[in-house]
Design a protein around this motif. Structure first.
Motif, PDB file in Angstrom:
ATOM      1  N   LEU A   1       0.814  -1.165  -0.145  1.00 42.81           N
ATOM      2  CA  LEU A   1      -0.142   0.008  -0.200  1.00 42.81           C
ATOM      3  C   LEU A   1       0.912   1.241   0.035  1.00 42.81           C
ATOM      4  O   LEU A   1       0.502   2.389  -0.502  1.00 42.81           O
ATOM      5  N   ALA A   2       1.856   1.128   0.693  1.00 41.62           N
ATOM      6  CA  ALA A   2       2.898   2.350   0.603  1.00 41.62           C
ATOM      7  C   ALA A   2       3.431   2.834  -0.659  1.00 41.62           C
ATOM      8  O   ALA A   2       3.442   3.742  -1.114  1.00 41.62           O
ATOM      9  N   ARG A   3       3.761   1.519  -1.233  1.00 44.05           N
ATOM     10  CA  ARG A   3       4.303   1.646  -2.747  1.00 44.05           C
ATOM     11  C   ARG A   3       3.265   2.133  -3.617  1.00 44.05           C
ATOM     12  O   ARG A   3       3.628   2.982  -4.650  1.00 44.05           O
ATOM     13  N   ALA A   4       2.006   1.661  -3.526  1.00 45.19           N
ATOM     14  CA  ALA A   4       0.977   2.005  -4.317  1.00 45.19           C
ATOM     15  C   ALA A   4       0.840   3.596  -4.027  1.00 45.19           C
ATOM     16  O   ALA A   4       0.594   4.163  -5.284  1.00 45.19           O
ATOM     17  N   LEU A   5       0.740   4.050  -3.003  1.00 44.17           N
ATOM     18  CA  LEU A   5       0.606   5.572  -2.908  1.00 44.17           C
ATOM     19  C   LEU A   5       1.598   6.339  -3.419  1.00 44.17           C
ATOM     20  O   LEU A   5       1.336   7.634  -4.223  1.00 44.17           O
ATOM     21  N   ASP A   6       3.033   6.031  -3.394  1.00 47.30           N
ATOM     22  CA  ASP A   6       4.010   6.731  -3.852  1.00 47.30           C
ATOM     23  C   ASP A   6       3.966   6.416  -5.567  1.00 47.30           C
ATOM     24  O   ASP A   6       4.110   7.616  -5.954  1.00 47.30           O
ATOM     25  N   LEU A   7       3.351   5.527  -5.976  1.00 43.30           N
ATOM     26  CA  LEU A   7       3.412   5.348  -7.569  1.00 43.30           C
ATOM     27  C   LEU A   7       2.085   6.188  -8.078  1.00 43.30           C
ATOM     28  O   LEU A   7       2.509   7.034  -8.984  1.00 43.30           O
ATOM     29  N   LEU A   8       1.145   6.320  -7.478  1.00 43.77           N
ATOM     30  CA  LEU A   8      -0.053   7.360  -7.615  1.00 43.77           C
ATOM     31  C   LEU A   8       0.403   8.732  -7.523  1.00 43.77           C
ATOM     32  O   LEU A   8       0.175   9.639  -8.369  1.00 43.77           O
ATOM     33  N   ALA A   9       1.451   9.198  -6.601  1.00 46.13           N
ATOM     34  CA  ALA A   9       1.979  10.497  -6.463  1.00 46.13           C
ATOM     35  C   ALA A   9       2.741  10.771  -7.644  1.00 46.13           C
ATOM     36  O   ALA A   9       2.874  11.901  -8.156  1.00 46.13           O
ATOM     37  N   GLY A  10       3.694  10.017  -8.010  1.00 45.41           N
ATOM     38  CA  GLY A  10       4.428  10.081  -9.096  1.00 45.41           C
ATOM     39  C   GLY A  10       3.470  10.237 -10.411  1.00 45.41           C
ATOM     40  O   GLY A  10       4.217  10.880 -11.398  1.00 45.41           O
ATOM     41  N   ARG A  11       2.209   9.797 -10.448  1.00 45.66           N
ATOM     42  CA  ARG A  11       1.504  10.089 -11.831  1.00 45.66           C
ATOM     43  C   ARG A  11       0.791  11.362 -11.716  1.00 45.66           C
ATOM     44  O   ARG A  11      -0.271  11.294 -12.382  1.00 45.66           O
ATOM     45  N   GLN A  12       1.025  12.032 -10.736  1.00 42.58           N
ATOM     46  CA  GLN A  12       0.422  13.411 -10.452  1.00 42.58           C
ATOM     47  C   GLN A  12      -1.271  13.456 -10.458  1.00 42.58           C
ATOM     48  O   GLN A  12      -2.122  14.388 -10.848  1.00 42.58           O
ATOM     49  N   VAL A  13      -1.792  12.108  -9.564  1.00 40.97           N
ATOM     50  CA  VAL A  13      -3.113  12.313  -9.453  1.00 40.97           C
ATOM     51  C   VAL A  13      -3.314  13.304  -8.188  1.00 40.97           C
ATOM     52  O   VAL A  13      -2.614  13.595  -7.248  1.00 40.97           O
ATOM     53  N   GLN A  14      -4.636  13.797  -8.011  1.00 39.17           N
ATOM     54  CA  GLN A  14      -4.810  14.728  -7.202  1.00 39.17           C
ATOM     55  C   GLN A  14      -5.855  14.259  -5.887  1.00 39.17           C
ATOM     56  O   GLN A  14      -6.199  14.638  -4.859  1.00 39.17           O
ATOM     57  N   VAL A  15      -6.569  12.699  -6.546  1.00 37.57           N
ATOM     58  CA  VAL A  15      -7.173  12.208  -5.399  1.00 37.57           C
ATOM     59  C   VAL A  15      -7.014  10.918  -5.377  1.00 37.57           C
ATOM     60  O   VAL A  15      -7.154  10.503  -6.556  1.00 37.57           O
ATOM     61  N   ILE A  16      -7.137  10.242  -4.220  1.00 30.30           N
ATOM     62  CA  ILE A  16      -6.988   8.815  -4.233  1.00 30.30           C
ATOM     63  C   ILE A  16      -8.124   8.033  -3.707  1.00 30.30           C
ATOM     64  O   ILE A  16      -8.370   8.679  -2.395  1.00 30.30           O
ATOM     65  N   ASN A  17      -8.728   7.053  -4.127  1.00 29.39           N
ATOM     66  CA  ASN A  17      -9.901   6.572  -3.407  1.00 29.39           C
ATOM     67  C   ASN A  17      -9.135   5.038  -2.745  1.00 29.39           C
ATOM     68  O   ASN A  17      -8.588   4.200  -3.601  1.00 29.39           O
ATOM     69  N   LEU A  18      -9.326   4.930  -1.569  1.00 32.74           N
ATOM     70  CA  LEU A  18      -9.092   3.765  -0.927  1.00 32.74           C
ATOM     71  C   LEU A  18      -9.967   3.124  -0.320  1.00 32.74           C
ATOM     72  O   LEU A  18     -10.395   3.393   0.949  1.00 32.74           O
ATOM     73  N   SER A  19     -10.904   2.057  -0.872  1.00 30.99           N
ATOM     74  CA  SER A  19     -11.980   1.409  -0.332  1.00 30.99           C
ATOM     75  C   SER A  19     -11.410   0.011   0.151  1.00 30.99           C
ATOM     76  O   SER A  19     -12.010  -0.975  -0.167  1.00 30.99           O
ATOM     77  N   LEU A  20     -10.626   0.372   1.299  1.00 30.91           N
ATOM     78  CA  LEU A  20     -10.120  -0.886   1.781  1.00 30.91           C
ATOM     79  C   LEU A  20      -9.777  -0.399   3.242  1.00 30.91           C
ATOM     80  O   LEU A  20      -9.822   0.845   3.882  1.00 30.91           O
ATOM     81  N   ALA A  21      -9.515  -1.558   4.308  1.00 32.64           N
ATOM     82  CA  ALA A  21      -9.476  -0.947   5.585  1.00 32.64           C
ATOM     83  C   ALA A  21      -8.505  -2.130   6.441  1.00 32.64           C
ATOM     84  O   ALA A  21      -8.303  -3.430   5.823  1.00 32.64           O
ATOM     85  N   GLY A  22      -7.888  -1.849   7.309  1.00 33.90           N
ATOM     86  CA  GLY A  22      -7.061  -2.634   8.215  1.00 33.90           C
ATOM     87  C   GLY A  22      -6.640  -1.835   9.445  1.00 33.90           C
ATOM     88  O   GLY A  22      -7.328  -0.902   9.678  1.00 33.90           O
ATOM     89  N   PRO A  23      -5.826  -2.311  10.306  1.00 32.87           N
ATOM     90  CA  PRO A  23      -5.186  -1.794  11.705  1.00 32.87           C
ATOM     91  C   PRO A  23      -4.438  -0.812  11.503  1.00 32.87           C
ATOM     92  O   PRO A  23      -3.803  -0.569  10.375  1.00 32.87           O
ATOM     93  N   PRO A  24      -4.176   0.057  12.435  1.00 33.95           N
ATOM     94  CA  PRO A  24      -3.010   1.042  12.170  1.00 33.95           C
ATOM     95  C   PRO A  24      -1.696   0.578  11.926  1.00 33.95           C
ATOM     96  O   PRO A  24      -1.387  -0.527  12.504  1.00 33.95           O
ATOM     97  N   ASN A  25      -0.865   1.308  11.010  1.00 31.34           N
ATOM     98  CA  ASN A  25       0.370   0.698  10.816  1.00 31.34           C
ATOM     99  C   ASN A  25       1.151   1.985  10.504  1.00 31.34           C
ATOM    100  O   ASN A  25       0.899   2.728   9.743  1.00 31.34           O
ATOM    101  N   LEU A  26       2.435   1.923  11.157  1.00 26.98           N
ATOM    102  CA  LEU A  26       3.366   2.846  11.182  1.00 26.98           C
ATOM    103  C   LEU A  26       3.878   3.272   9.659  1.00 26.98           C
ATOM    104  O   LEU A  26       4.061   4.528   9.164  1.00 26.98           O
ATOM    105  N   LEU A  27       4.063   2.448   8.943  1.00 23.51           N
ATOM    106  CA  LEU A  27       4.864   2.494   7.557  1.00 23.51           C
ATOM    107  C   LEU A  27       3.669   3.383   6.656  1.00 23.51           C
ATOM    108  O   LEU A  27       3.573   4.020   6.091  1.00 23.51           O
ATOM    109  N   LEU A  28       2.244   2.451   6.870  1.00 19.73           N
ATOM    110  CA  LEU A  28       1.280   3.139   6.173  1.00 19.73           C
ATOM    111  C   LEU A  28       0.890   4.692   6.497  1.00 19.73           C
ATOM    112  O   LEU A  28       0.836   5.468   5.571  1.00 19.73           O
TER     113      LEU A  28
END
Length: 467
Positions: free
Chosen positions: A297-324
């Motif tokens: 998930l951390a890598r996915a956010l980085d990839l999308l940031a590099g593609r210049q998106v302005q909004v990201i949809n995250l229809s997913l859930a889990g526990p708190p995580n320091l890396l995320l």
């Protein structure tokens, strides 16, 4: 006391009961399990999965072998006076084995970022094995995945790693899953839940609202051949190891079509002319268990940031995580707005992530009557509500069907944010939130509340042309 003649009359009835396993009670109710520990009446628990906020049906006393009121009794008088003559079950009933709980983290991995070369060397000397390292160019950071030494528990390994690399951010490699529940039936002939919030059709949007809309999506696999994507406006990037089984396509296809489905298909998207960059960060780990690890998930956010998106949809859930959490912070610092599902674990559940992070807009679900979806998460972190019960969107192979869950509420807010950014490119994230808040329909308690947040999204005022 029963006489011999009366017993003779009852014998045929008992024999029929023993052979068929059924007895007709007054009112033609079939009563089953005659040979059990008691007569179990027909189950009338109305477990409506339509997402309404009413109370679920309850099983009354005496429904499972009880000899009290409700178990073949009426006004304290037994309806089955011959029960005492029937044989009792001597073997104990088999207990229903509960399905094992899905794991919440990788069994032998920790992840983190901010390691120095010296720290990585120390970890290797202590028995930690480097599994994967990935440079997140957009975030100017490197994420690391390590296998823990044999003989250590996960908790002990995390503590040791933190001691050896005190400047790094280290945590378990938690799993995150799509947020949906079994499909609910449509309650009206028109399943387009967008009508509830006044979402305009593609023909009524001002031209500037649909121009240049670029949305990021992190989800499961998507069926690119679905007719909803005939405009070929969805780019799919599979991020996980190709050797891992592909995740199911039901969730990702439904969310993607809800966002940018073709206006001429049976499942028109909220922004039919929009461009979607979808990162498939999930894999199937077991039967119906689609999961994505925090590392991916951390890598996915980085990839999308590099593609210049302005909004990201995250229809997913889990526990708190320091890396995320760090990845979310870095994306937020770049002005990217993230929208996430509030979760479907029920109103008393703990907050789920990434929705509960401060940088993320948390979206809960309502039905067509603007009532809260009964399984939606609640809490002070909830920001907005949107339709999420019986939302009409694409099925995984072809056609369409209604979908239910906070997963399908989040895209409404994602689309609203994308439209607002398209019409006002320089709109800062905090001002955008203020505008969404100002136009929301206040439901529940006045002001922000744990059920609806600031209220139900109002699509009638999300796109304004510049004067």
């Amino acid at each position: 006391m029963l006489t011999t003649s009366k017993l003779a009359l009852l014998a045929p009835i008992a024999a029929i009961a023993l052979l068929s396993g059924d007895i007709l009670a007054p009112g033609n109710m079939i009563v089953r399990d005659v040979l059990g520990t008691g007569l179990a009446l027909a189950d009338d628990d109305d477990d409506d999965d339509g997402g309404n906020d009413g109370n679920r049906g309850s099983r009354g006393s005496g429904r499972s072998g009880s000899y009290g009121a409700g178990a073949g009794w009426s006004g304290g008088k037994s309806l089955f006076p011959f029960r005492e003559f029937l044989p009792r079950r001597t073997a104990p009933r088999r207990s229903r084995t509960a399905a094992p709980a899905a794991p919440i983290r990788a069994p032998d991995e920790i992840v983190g970022l901010g390691f120095s070369s010296t720290e990585l060397g120390g970890l290797a000397a202590a028995g930690f094995e480097l599994l994967e390292r990935n440079t997140m160019a957009s975030f100017n950071a490197e994420v690391i995945k390590l296998r823990i030494p044999q003989g250590l528990t996960l908790e002990a390994a995390r503590q040791q790693a933190r001691a050896l690399a005190p400047q790094a951010v280290i945590d378990f490699n938690h799993y995150f899953r799509p947020e949906q529940h079994p499909d609910a039936p449509c309650v009206a002939s028109d399943c387009l839940a967008r009508d509830v919030i006044g979402w305009p059709s593609a023909q009524t949007w001002p031209g500037t609202c649909a121009a240049g809309v670029r949305i990021g999506l992190v989800d499961t696999a998507i069926n690119p051949d679905h007719i909803a994507f005939e405009a070929r406006n969805v780019e799919i990037v599979r991020l996980v190891d190709e050797d891992l089984p592909e995740s199911g396509r039901q969730h990702g296809t439904a969310v993607a079509a809800l966002l940018v489905g073709s206006a001429t298909s049976r499942t028109p998207g909220l922004i039919p002319g929009g461009k979607l960059i979808a990162v498939d960060a999930f894999h199937r780990a077991g039967r119906q268990d689609d999961r994505s690890a925090a590392f991916d998930l951390a890598r996915a956010l980085d990839l999308l940031a590099g593609r210049q998106v302005q909004v990201i949809n995250l229809s997913l859930a889990g526990p708190p995580n320091l890396l995320l959490e760090q990845a979310v912070k870095k994306a937020g610092e770049r002005g990217i707005i993230m929208v996430a599902a509030a979760g479907n674990d029920g109103p008393r559940a703990e907050p789920v992530y990434p929705a509960a992070y401060e940088e993320v807009i948390a979206v809960t679900a309502t039905d067509r009557r603007k009532r809260p979806y009964r399984r939606a998460g609640r809490g002070e972190h909830i920001d907005f509500a949107a339709p999420g019960v019986a939302v009409w969107t694409a099925a995984s192979v072809s056609g369409a069907r209604p979908k239910t869950g906070t997963s399908f509420a989040a895209p409404f807010v994602t689309a609203a944010v994308a439209m607002m950014k398209a019409s006002e490119a320089d709109l800062a994230p905090e001002l955008l939130r203020d505008k969404l808040t100002g136009h929301a329909e206040d439901l529940g308690e006045p002001g922000k509340d744990p059920v609806f947040g600031w209220g139900l999204l109002n699509a009638r005022a999300i796109c304004k042309t510049k004067s």
